[in-house]
Design an enzyme around this catalytic site. Structure first.
Site, PDB file in Angstrom:
ATOM      1  N   GLU A 221      -1.441  -5.354   8.624  1.00  0.00           N
ATOM      2  CA  GLU A 221      -0.623  -4.795   9.707  1.00  0.00           C
ATOM      3  C   GLU A 221      -1.282  -5.031  11.062  1.00  0.00           C
ATOM      4  O   GLU A 221      -2.512  -5.011  11.172  1.00  0.00           O
ATOM      5  CB  GLU A 221      -0.424  -3.288   9.484  1.00  0.00           C
ATOM      6  CG  GLU A 221       0.364  -2.974   8.231  1.00  0.00           C
ATOM      7  CD  GLU A 221       0.608  -1.478   8.033  1.00  0.00           C
ATOM      8  OE1 GLU A 221       0.317  -0.668   8.953  1.00  0.00           O
ATOM      9  OE2 GLU A 221       1.096  -1.116   6.950  1.00  0.00           O
TER      10      GLU A 221
ATOM     11  N   ASP B 160      -1.209  -6.012  -0.217  1.00  0.00           N
ATOM     12  CA  ASP B 160      -1.530  -5.399   1.077  1.00  0.00           C
ATOM     13  C   ASP B 160      -3.023  -5.159   1.218  1.00  0.00           C
ATOM     14  O   ASP B 160      -3.674  -4.668   0.281  1.00  0.00           O
ATOM     15  CB  ASP B 160      -0.831  -4.031   1.186  1.00  0.00           C
ATOM     16  CG  ASP B 160       0.437  -4.097   2.020  1.00  0.00           C
ATOM     17  OD1 ASP B 160       0.627  -5.073   2.781  1.00  0.00           O
ATOM     18  OD2 ASP B 160       1.245  -3.152   1.898  1.00  0.00           O
TER      19      ASP B 160
ATOM     20  N   GLU C  22       9.209  -4.407  10.543  1.00  0.00           N
ATOM     21  CA  GLU C  22       9.622  -3.116   9.966  1.00  0.00           C
ATOM     22  C   GLU C  22      10.145  -2.182  11.047  1.00  0.00           C
ATOM     23  O   GLU C  22       9.524  -2.016  12.107  1.00  0.00           O
ATOM     24  CB  GLU C  22       8.442  -2.448   9.230  1.00  0.00           C
ATOM     25  CG  GLU C  22       8.835  -1.071   8.675  1.00  0.00           C
ATOM     26  CD  GLU C  22       7.913  -0.509   7.609  1.00  0.00           C
ATOM     27  OE1 GLU C  22       6.962  -1.207   7.207  1.00  0.00           O
ATOM     28  OE2 GLU C  22       8.174   0.642   7.174  1.00  0.00           O
TER      29      GLU C  22
ATOM     30  N   ASP D 113       0.833  -1.206   0.000  1.00  0.00           N
ATOM     31  CA  ASP D 113       0.000   0.000   0.000  1.00  0.00           C
ATOM     32  C   ASP D 113       0.868   1.257   0.000  1.00  0.00           C
ATOM     33  O   ASP D 113       0.364   2.374  -0.090  1.00  0.00           O
ATOM     34  CB  ASP D 113      -1.016  -0.009   1.155  1.00  0.00           C
ATOM     35  CG  ASP D 113      -0.365  -0.057   2.517  1.00  0.00           C
ATOM     36  OD1 ASP D 113       0.873  -0.211   2.598  1.00  0.00           O
ATOM     37  OD2 ASP D 113      -1.096   0.069   3.523  1.00  0.00           O
ATOM     38  N   SER D 114       2.194   1.068   0.033  1.00  0.00           N
ATOM     39  CA  SER D 114       3.119   2.191  -0.183  1.00  0.00           C
ATOM     40  C   SER D 114       2.887   2.807  -1.560  1.00  0.00           C
ATOM     41  O   SER D 114       3.373   3.907  -1.836  1.00  0.00           O
ATOM     42  CB  SER D 114       4.571   1.716  -0.053  1.00  0.00           C
ATOM     43  OG  SER D 114       4.778   0.541  -0.826  1.00  0.00           O
TER      44      SER D 114
ATOM     45  N   LYS E 223      -1.393  -9.291   2.887  1.00  0.00           N
ATOM     46  CA  LYS E 223      -0.622  -8.856   4.061  1.00  0.00           C
ATOM     47  C   LYS E 223      -1.478  -7.871   4.841  1.00  0.00           C
ATOM     48  O   LYS E 223      -2.172  -7.051   4.240  1.00  0.00           O
ATOM     49  CB  LYS E 223       0.696  -8.206   3.648  1.00  0.00           C
ATOM     50  CG  LYS E 223       1.490  -7.671   4.841  1.00  0.00           C
ATOM     51  CD  LYS E 223       2.923  -7.332   4.480  1.00  0.00           C
ATOM     52  CE  LYS E 223       3.114  -5.978   3.828  1.00  0.00           C
ATOM     53  NZ  LYS E 223       2.651  -4.829   4.634  1.00  0.00           N
TER      54      LYS E 223
HETATM   55  O1  KIV Z   1       3.534  -1.104   1.678  1.00  0.00           O
HETATM   56  C1  KIV Z   1       4.679  -1.592   1.602  1.00  0.00           C
HETATM   57  O2  KIV Z   1       5.377  -1.377   0.619  1.00  0.00           O
HETATM   58  C2  KIV Z   1       5.127  -2.421   2.721  1.00  0.00           C
HETATM   59  C3  KIV Z   1       6.555  -2.739   2.944  1.00  0.00           C
HETATM   60  C4  KIV Z   1       6.787  -3.880   3.863  1.00  0.00           C
HETATM   61  C5  KIV Z   1       7.561  -2.591   1.960  1.00  0.00           C
HETATM   62  O3  KIV Z   1       4.318  -2.817   3.497  1.00  0.00           O
END
Ligand code: KIV
Length: 285
Positions: free
Chosen positions: A133, A101, A200, A62-63, A131
Site C-alpha cells: 500500500e 499482501d 480502492e 491482509d484482510s 502487493k
Molecule cells: O487485503 C485485501 O483483501 C485487499 C483488497 C484489495 C481486497 O487489499
C-alpha cells in the site's frame, strides 16, 4: 515436502487431477484495456481450489486479519500469517497468479526491509507477486523491488493499513486536493514499475482518469467499472458477514445458509437422528 511439488493424486487436498498452466505476471499486464481482469481474495487452500478456475488472480489479502482472525484492522497482521496463508493458496491453485499482501510494518522502513520481506514471501509461499500500500512515498521501494525481480502490485486511494492516520474507511478523493494526490500516487507507482494497481474506495472520475493515465492495468474495489479489472473480498461477496462496505455486491447468503445447516445438524444430534444407519460402521459380513 517442497511447497512447489505437484501431487496429481486426487484427494481432499488435491481434487484436480491435471494441473493447468498458470497465468503469468506479463500475461496479466498485457490485459490492460482488454477483457476485465477477475481477482478475488483467498486465504485457504480449499477456497483457492474453488475460486481458481474462475479467476485470473488470487490475492492473499491482509484482510485475513479481520476475516479469518477477528482482528479489528489489518494493522496487527504479521509476515508469518501472510506466509502461512500464501503457501496454502499456492498449494490450492493451478491457474491463477497468486499475489500476497505485504503486512503493515514489513516494508515501509526502507527498500531493503521491503526486499527482505518480499523475498521471504516469494520463497516460503511460491507466490508470483507481492502487493503493498502507498503512493509517492513507496515509489522508490517499488522500483527497488521490481529491479530485483519481484513483481509488485500497487494499492492507492483508500489504504486500510493507514486507518489510524485516515480516521476510518470512508471513500477517498472527495476534495480536489485529495483527488489530485490519488492521481499523483497512481502515476508515481506506475512509473516505479508496478505491474497492476489496486484503486480502492475512490470516486468514479478518479478511477477513470487514473486508468487512462497509467500504463499498468487498474483493479477496482469500490472504484467503479471504469477500471481494467475488479477485486472483492470473497467472504463479503459470498454474504458471510452481516455488514459489508457499500461497494460490495453479495452473490450469496453464506451466513444464512451456514446458520441453517448448523441448526439442522444441532437438531438431529439432539434428537439422535444423526448419525443414522448410513453413517455407522458395522462388522463386514
Ligand atoms: O487485503 C485485501 O483483501 C485487499 C483488497 C484489495 C481486497 O487489499
Amino acid at each position: 515436502m517442497s511447497i512447489h511439488s505437484l501431487d496429481t493424486a486426487t484427494s481432499r487436498a488435491n481434487p484436480v487431477p491435471a494441473p493447468m498452466k498458470r497465468l503469468t505476471v506479463p500475461k496479466l499486464k498485457a490485459m490492460k484495456g482488454g477483457e476485465p481482469i477477475v481477482m478475488l481474495t483467498a486465504y485457504t487452500a480449499r477456497m483457492a481450489q474453488l475460486l481458481d478456475p474462475h479467476c485470473d488472480l488470487l490475492l492473499v489479502g491482509d484482510s485475513l486479519g479481520q476475516v479469518i482472525y477477528g482482528l479489528p484492522s489489518t494493522v496487527p497482521v504479521t509476515l508469518e500469517m501472510m506466509c502461512a496463508h500464501g503457501a496454502a493458496v499456492v498449494r490450492g491453485s493451478w491457474h491463477a497468479v497468486v499475489a500476497v499482501d505485504m503486512p503493515f510494518g514489513a516494508y515501509e522502513a526502507s527498500p531493503q526491509q521491503a526486499f527482505e520481506s518480499a523475498s521471504r514471501i516469494l520463497k516460503e509461499t511460491g507466490a508470483a507477486a507481492v502487493k503493498l500500500e502507498g503512493g509517492e512515498a513507496m515509489a522508490e521501494t517499488i522500483a527497488f523491488l521490481t529491479a530485483r525481480g519481484i513483481p509488485v502490485i500497487g494499492h492507492v486511494g483508500l489504504t486500510p493499513q493507514a486507518v489510524n492516520a485516515l480516521g476510518g474507511y470512508g471513500a477517498r478523493g472527495r476534495s480536489e486536493a485529495e483527488a489530485a494526490k490519488i492521481l499523483a500516487d497512481a502515476r508515481a507507482v506506475d512509473a516505479a514499475g508496478c505491474f497492476l494497481l489496486v484503486l480502492e474506495g475512490v470516486m468514479e472520475e478518479i478511477a477513470a482518469e487514473a486508468t487512462k493515465a497509467v500504463g499498468c492495468p487498474t483493479i477496482g474495489i469500490g472504484a467503479s467499472a471504469s477500471c481494467d479489472g475488479q477485486v472483492l473480498v470473497t467472504e463479503d461477496m459470498l454474504g458471510l458477514f452481516e455488514r459489508a462496505p457499500r461497494f460490495v455486491k453479495r452473490y450469496d447468503d453464506f451466513a444464512g445458509r451456514i446458520g441453517e445447516a448448523a441448526a439442522a445438524y444441532a437438531a438431529e444430534v439432539r434428537s439422535r437422528a444423526f448419525p443414522g444407519e448410513e453413517q455407522v460402521y458395522r462388522p463386514k459380513k
